[in-house]
Design a protein around this motif. Sequence first.
Motif, PDB file in Angstrom:
ATOM      1  N   ARG A   1     104.906  79.960  45.072  1.00 21.62           N
ATOM      2  CA  ARG A   1     105.512  77.563  45.454  1.00 21.62           C
ATOM      3  C   ARG A   1     104.973  77.577  46.884  1.00 21.62           C
ATOM      4  O   ARG A   1     104.673  79.161  47.426  1.00 21.62           O
TER       5      ARG A   1
ATOM      6  N   ASP B   1     104.142  76.403  41.944  1.00 21.25           N
ATOM      7  CA  ASP B   1     104.505  74.979  41.992  1.00 21.25           C
ATOM      8  C   ASP B   1     103.275  74.778  43.069  1.00 21.25           C
ATOM      9  O   ASP B   1     103.930  75.279  44.340  1.00 21.25           O
TER      10      ASP B   1
ATOM     11  N   PHE C   1     105.758  71.755  46.372  1.00 25.38           N
ATOM     12  CA  PHE C   1     106.582  71.355  46.013  1.00 25.38           C
ATOM     13  C   PHE C   1     107.840  72.049  47.287  1.00 25.38           C
ATOM     14  O   PHE C   1     107.898  73.408  48.411  1.00 25.38           O
TER      15      PHE C   1
ATOM     16  N   ARG D   1     110.820  70.743  39.919  1.00 34.48           N
ATOM     17  CA  ARG D   1     110.008  71.675  40.643  1.00 34.48           C
ATOM     18  C   ARG D   1     109.613  71.600  39.038  1.00 34.48           C
ATOM     19  O   ARG D   1     109.988  72.387  38.231  1.00 34.48           O
TER      20      ARG D   1
END
Length: 99
Positions: free
Chosen positions: A8, A41, A44, A51
Amino acid sequence: MSNFIYARSAVGSKYAVEVQVENCLRYAEQMGLKIDGIFQDKGFSGLDNNRPCYSKLLEVAEAGDTIIVSSAGLIHRNMLTLKSLEAKYNLIFLDRAGN
């Protein structure tokens, strides 16, 4: 048991998702782990439970499955949620594994 990678990045983050995935794949190869899925992701917050790929990972992963992440804060920034995830899954954080 299955093995997954989660990566992420927040909006404007310099910690590229692609680099995280590469590092996790390298670790998995060194440990002889077959990766069953990669979830990424981009853009985010780690406090956001909505997410898309994080949500999909939690749908797919079963109790005891391994999830490899570059750092704990990348999967979730809420400590209670993180502890809950650690209780259910085998979480491997590369920054804690000496990599």
